[in-house]
Scaffold this active site. Structure first.
Site, PDB file in Angstrom:
ATOM      1  N   ASP A  16      30.861  40.392  68.881  1.00 16.61           N
ATOM      2  CA  ASP A  16      31.177  40.624  70.041  1.00 16.61           C
ATOM      3  C   ASP A  16      31.386  39.464  70.746  1.00 16.61           C
ATOM      4  OD1 ASP A  16      31.158  43.454  69.636  1.00 16.61           O
ATOM      5  OD2 ASP A  16      29.384  44.002  70.852  1.00 16.61           O
ATOM      6  N   ASN A 187      31.360  61.202  75.763  1.00 17.35           N
ATOM      7  CA  ASN A 187      31.117  60.942  77.078  1.00 17.35           C
ATOM      8  C   ASN A 187      32.310  61.733  77.986  1.00 17.35           C
ATOM      9  OD1 ASN A 187      33.558  59.457  77.034  1.00 17.35           O
ATOM     10  ND2 ASN A 187      32.627  57.543  77.059  1.00 17.35           N
ATOM     11  N   THR A 223      27.542  63.008  77.501  1.00 18.68           N
ATOM     12  CA  THR A 223      26.905  61.940  78.204  1.00 18.68           C
ATOM     13  C   THR A 223      27.656  61.867  79.529  1.00 18.68           C
ATOM     14  OG1 THR A 223      27.791  60.235  77.052  1.00 18.68           O
ATOM     15  CG2 THR A 223      25.642  60.734  76.270  1.00 18.68           C
ATOM     16  N   ARG A 227      24.483  60.508  85.875  1.00 13.72           N
ATOM     17  CA  ARG A 227      24.179  61.779  86.101  1.00 13.72           C
ATOM     18  C   ARG A 227      23.279  62.452  84.799  1.00 13.72           C
ATOM     19  NH1 ARG A 227      27.925  65.309  86.452  1.00 13.72           N
ATOM     20  NH2 ARG A 227      26.892  66.875  87.461  1.00 13.72           N
ATOM     21  N   GLY A 228      23.091  61.737  83.702  1.00 17.44           N
ATOM     22  CA  GLY A 228      22.415  62.308  82.716  1.00 17.44           C
ATOM     23  C   GLY A 228      23.422  62.660  81.369  1.00 17.44           C
ATOM     24  N   ILE A 251      27.173  47.713  77.980  1.00 18.00           N
ATOM     25  CA  ILE A 251      27.587  47.487  76.585  1.00 18.00           C
ATOM     26  C   ILE A 251      26.252  48.251  75.769  1.00 18.00           C
ATOM     27  CG2 ILE A 251      28.284  45.862  74.511  1.00 18.00           C
ATOM     28  CD1 ILE A 251      28.886  44.024  76.690  1.00 18.00           C
ATOM     29  N   ALA A 252      26.813  49.093  74.836  1.00 18.29           N
ATOM     30  CA  ALA A 252      26.073  49.795  73.894  1.00 18.29           C
ATOM     31  C   ALA A 252      24.997  50.689  74.375  1.00 18.29           C
ATOM     32  CB  ALA A 252      25.167  48.848  72.977  1.00 18.29           C
ATOM     33  N   ALA A 253      25.071  51.102  75.662  1.00 18.44           N
ATOM     34  CA  ALA A 253      24.234  52.058  76.216  1.00 18.44           C
ATOM     35  C   ALA A 253      24.345  53.245  75.312  1.00 18.44           C
ATOM     36  CB  ALA A 253      24.472  52.335  77.653  1.00 18.44           C
ATOM     37  N   GLY A 254      25.378  53.837  75.169  1.00 20.73           N
ATOM     38  CA  GLY A 254      25.870  54.980  74.491  1.00 20.73           C
ATOM     39  C   GLY A 254      25.450  54.950  73.151  1.00 20.73           C
ATOM     40  N   ASP A 255      25.689  53.760  72.486  1.00 20.20           N
ATOM     41  CA  ASP A 255      25.273  53.727  71.176  1.00 20.20           C
ATOM     42  C   ASP A 255      23.613  53.697  70.758  1.00 20.20           C
ATOM     43  OD1 ASP A 255      27.835  53.091  70.345  1.00 20.20           O
ATOM     44  OD2 ASP A 255      27.597  51.125  70.780  1.00 20.20           O
TER      45      ASP A 255
HETATM   46  O1  RIB Z   1      29.924  50.573  72.083  1.00 22.14           O
HETATM   47  C1  RIB Z   1      29.865  49.047  72.205  1.00 22.14           C
HETATM   48  C2  RIB Z   1      30.440  48.561  71.319  1.00 22.14           C
HETATM   49  O2  RIB Z   1      31.896  48.813  71.151  1.00 22.14           O
HETATM   50  C3  RIB Z   1      30.502  46.880  71.077  1.00 22.14           C
HETATM   51  O3  RIB Z   1      29.345  46.447  70.477  1.00 22.14           O
HETATM   52  C4  RIB Z   1      31.760  46.313  70.624  1.00 22.14           C
HETATM   53  O4  RIB Z   1      31.789  46.078  69.460  1.00 22.14           O
HETATM   54  C5  RIB Z   1      32.693  47.799  70.497  1.00 22.14           C
HETATM   55  O5  RIB Z   1      32.789  48.209  69.099  1.00 22.14           O
END
Ligand code: RIB
Length: 309
Positions: A16, A187, A223, A227-228, A251-255
């Site tokens: 990234d 989401n 998601t 709101r949760g 970034i990456a909160a959902g992951d």
């Molecule tokens: O969900 C976030 C990710 O989306 C980032 O790390 C980026 O690489 C994209 O794939």
């Protein structure tokens, strides 16, 4: 599923390139950034890291390029408690790349180049079928070729491995693929793209979940940002609020949510508890910048939850 239940994650790995700026550039505009960093990311890798740091017994099926970045990422993944044996090094390809703008509100805008991620073909998935067969659950996203996601879900169904799909980024999906999914975690945008229903309220979320249930998916988790999450099991829905923190970078909160959620489920936590555990992990992640640098370890999640009482 027991405490030692196994998880397989299949997905992307990216380097990234993150630029923080006051606002997103409009077409033709140049905006001077305030901070730039290269961090390890990719939705697949982020979810694998979230699971590994949260304590899952996890193997990761993915591809990197035959370059220095790919080697460094593989080493880091191994340090994050991940079995990287199924991470292939693809000759002649570069490791995937994401170009990410983060604005002053912590929102992001992302463009990606697949690079070696495109080599995660159905043939590659077939080479790692034993990893899927040995797992209790398989977690995937949509930064890998769709035909490979379908192949992996088909193997998983043959081996009674539960399939969890985080349908990100938003992509039209066939009913054949959706029928193989046990848990789906879109989401609001992705839920709308899959169902045609704009999700602006709990009632909308319930209607979108009903469409996904009708396609054969038993558990739907939509998601909803601040709101949760809307949790719907076989049509019984409820909203589970998240934790309120000052977000600096989503970034990456959902992951992080996805990796932590499945880890908790594999420990047999009840689904409500698993969602709270995942909310806690994501809440910590948004207070830090970058993708994998923001993902918390288990002790941090447990401490956060203890502080909430
Ligand atoms: O969900 C976030 C990710 O989306 C980032 O790390 C980026 O690489 C994209 O794939």
């Amino acid at each position: 599923m027991s405490k030692n239940a196994k998880l397989a994650v299949l997905g992307s790995i990216n380097a990234d390139h993150i630029l923080n700026l006051a606002h997103f550039p409009r077409p033709g505009e140049t905006v001077i950034g305030q901070n730039y960093q290269i961090a390890f990311g990719g939705k697949g890798a982020n979810q694998a890291v979230a699971a590994g740091r949260a304590g899952a017994d996890i193997a990761f099926i993915a591809c990197v390029g035959a370059d220095d970045m790919g080697e460094r990422i593989r080493q880091q993944l191994a340090q994050d408690n991940i079995d990287t044996t199924p991470v292939e090094v693809v000759a002649g390809e570069s490791t995937g790349v994401a170009m990410i703008f983060v604005n002053g509100d912590g929102e992001n805008s992302i463009g990606i180049y697949a690079g070696a991620n495109a080599a995660l073909t159905p043939a590659c998935v077939a080479r790692h079928q034993p990893v899927i067969a040995a797992a209790d659950a398989l977690l995937m996203q949509l930064e890998s070729p769709l035909e490979s996601v379908l192949a992996a879900a088909t193997f998983a169904r043959q081996h009674q491995t539960q399939v969890i799909l985080n349908p990100a980024p938003a992509t039209p999906l066939s009913d054949d693929l959706l029928a193989l999914v046990d848990i789906i975690t879109p989401n609001e945008t992705e839920a709308e793209s899959l169902t045609g229903i704009a999700v602006n309220s709990d009632e909308d979320a319930a209607r979108a979940a009903a469409v996904l249930h009708a396609k054969g998916i038993g558990t739907v988790l939509i998601t909803l940002g601040r709101r949760g999450v809307w949790l719907s099991e076989q049509g019984e829905g409820q909203r589970i609020a998240g934790f309120s923190v000052k977000a600096i970078d989503t970034i990456a909160a959902g992951d992080t949510f996805n990796g932590a959620f499945i880890t908790a489920r594999l420990e047999q936590k009840p689904i409500y508890e698993a969602v709270r555990f995942a909310h806690a992990a994501a809440a910590i992640a948004v207070t830090r910048s970058g993708a994998q640098p923001s993902v918390p370890w288990r002790a941090e999640i447990d401490e956060f939850l203890q502080q909430q009482g």
